[in-house]
Motif scaffolding. Structure first.
Motif, short mmCIF file in Angstrom:
data_model
loop_
_atom_site.label_atom_id
_atom_site.label_comp_id
_atom_site.label_asym_id
_atom_site.label_seq_id
_atom_site.Cartn_x
_atom_site.Cartn_y
_atom_site.Cartn_z
N ARG A 14 0.84 -1.21 0.00
CA ARG A 14 0.00 0.00 0.00
C ARG A 14 0.87 1.26 0.00
O ARG A 14 0.60 2.21 -0.73
N GLU A 19 -0.30 5.10 -1.19
CA GLU A 19 -1.49 5.30 -0.35
C GLU A 19 -1.12 5.80 1.04
O GLU A 19 0.00 5.58 1.50
N LYS A 20 -2.07 6.42 1.71
CA LYS A 20 -1.89 6.80 3.12
C LYS A 20 -1.92 5.52 3.95
O LYS A 20 -2.74 4.63 3.71
N GLN A 329 2.81 8.53 4.50
CA GLN A 329 2.56 8.47 3.04
C GLN A 329 3.88 8.68 2.31
O GLN A 329 4.68 9.54 2.67
#
Ligand code: CP3
Length: 361
Positions: A14, A19-20, A329
């Motif tokens: 992720r 992505e955060k 992030q």
């Protein structure tokens, strides 16, 4: 191909997609290896490449750091070496105890290129590597993603010409400045094998990939632009096409590590990679400024700080995570280079736990 268990921890995938995340994912270059006492137990009297080529041994060694640092480590990297590409091209390579890589017959003259296999059958020559990846992925049972890797073309060219480690880069530099055409021919041959090797690692079970251009810093900017960067770009673009051809539909994150060439970060950020791994010679905030959100950044504490006090490590971690914008992030924790045999495993654990604490805050 066996069915693989679903991933229980996909944090690094992720983060690599930009992505955060709840905290930055953590892994460490050379996280499996000589600083872990259990590595020596499993390795026993086997030579290094026997360990890599025996799927059960490679899997066990790969998983050792995942068990040692259970809960604070977010990726496994297959236990192997960048020098398996020269082996697949027909060169003899051994790792000598306390000395490192040794090629009994390095390439020295352009005519020596004729000794290399052309049209390398990667599936056949590196069949053992794919088996090791598949077995490791099965035995990981979804605990963390498995990373595959290969060497950068220029770095592999250095080893193939020098025959081992070097301080002067005499033969590799001779080729660049005296035999540029032969150099490009060799770099192209290595690149062709690297693309197929990376693609087939994904087919075998690798979930993220890294290219180690460890000798990038030996090149000046003009030579980096001519002899390293174009081949790194070729790897990223051709790999995407090859993966699509092989029916891989998900986006497999790709990382590049140009050690010693932090001055090239702006150009490396446009080379088609998702993640750029940094050594410790660049300030995190400066790297963030230069990267301008084009890539996720990975790194970059000085591995030498692991020899410091707990307090010193904590200060380094706080500065690093803050420099990378807090870590939620666009950031993956790593060291700026690999672990060293003299590391205390407990200190590396402290580093990881502090990264979790600071990165979760
Ligand atoms: O845990 C991991 O990171 C995965 C395994 C891995 C190894 N080598 C294991 C290894 C990876 C990703 C590599 C990459 C590699 N190998 C690089 C790129 C990264 C870097 O360090 O810049 C390079 C330049 C090599 C070439 C190489 N292989 C060297 C210089 C050496 C000697 C290392 C030393 O410190 O003596 C090797 C051998 C090697 N590769 C060992 C390990 C654990 C030591 C083997 C042993 O003696 O047990």
């Amino acid at each position: 191909m066996p069915e693989f268990a679903p991933l229980k921890n996909d944090l690094i995938l992720r983060a690599a997609r930009g992505e955060k995340v709840e905290r930055p994912p953590i892994w460490v270059m050379r996280q499996a290896g000589r600083y872990l006492p259990q590595y020596h137990v499993v390795k026993g009297t086997n030579n290094f490449f026997t360990c890599c080529r025996t799927a059960s041994i490679a899997a066990e060694i790969t998983i050792q750091p995942i068990e040692q640092y259970d809960g604070v480590i977010d990726a496994a990297i297959i236990f192997s070496d960048i020098l398996v590409i020269p082996q697949a091209m027909g060169m003899h390579v051994e790792i000598l105890d306390k000395i490192g890589p040794h090629f009994p017959e390095p390439l020295r003259e352009p005519e020596d290129l004729a000794k290399l296999n052309t049209d390398v059958d990667v599936l056949k020559e590196l069949d053992w590597a794919f088996k090791a990846i598949t077995e490791t992925r099965v035995r990981l049972a979804g605990r963390v993603p498995l990373l595959g890797f290969c060497g950068g073309p220029w770095t592999l060219m250095v080893y193939m010409l020098e025959g081992g480690g070097t301080k002067l880069f005499r033969y590799a530099k001779t080729w660049l400045y005296k035999h540029p055409e032969a150099s490009h021919k060799l770099l192209q041959q290595i690149t062709d094998v690297a693309v197929e090797f990376l693609a087939q690692q994904v087919v075998a079970g690798a979930q993220m990939l890294q290219v180690f251009e460890s000798w990038a810093g030996e090149l000046g900017p003009a030579e980096f632009d001519e002899f390293s960067l174009p081949y790194l770009k070729q790897i990223s673009s051709r790999l995407r096409a090859r993966l699509a051809e092989l029916g891989v539909t998900e986006h497999v994150p790709l990382t590049v590590f140009c050690r010693g060439a932090m001055w090239a970060l702006d150009r490396v950020a446009d080379a088609g990679y998702d993640v750029v791994s940094l050594d410790w010679t660049i300030d995190p905030a400066e790297a963030v400024r230069i990267a301008r959100g084009r890539v996720v950044l990975q790194g970059n504490m000085d591995p030498g700080a692991i020899y410091g006090t707990d307090e010193a490590i904590t200060r380094k971690v706080e500065a690093m995570v803050a420099g990378f914008g807090g870590g939620k992030q666009g950031y993956i924790v790593n060291l700026g280079h690999g672990t060293q045999p003299f590391f205390d495993p407990a200190k590396l654990g402290w580093f990881m736990r502090e990264c979790v604490r600071v990165g979760s805050a």
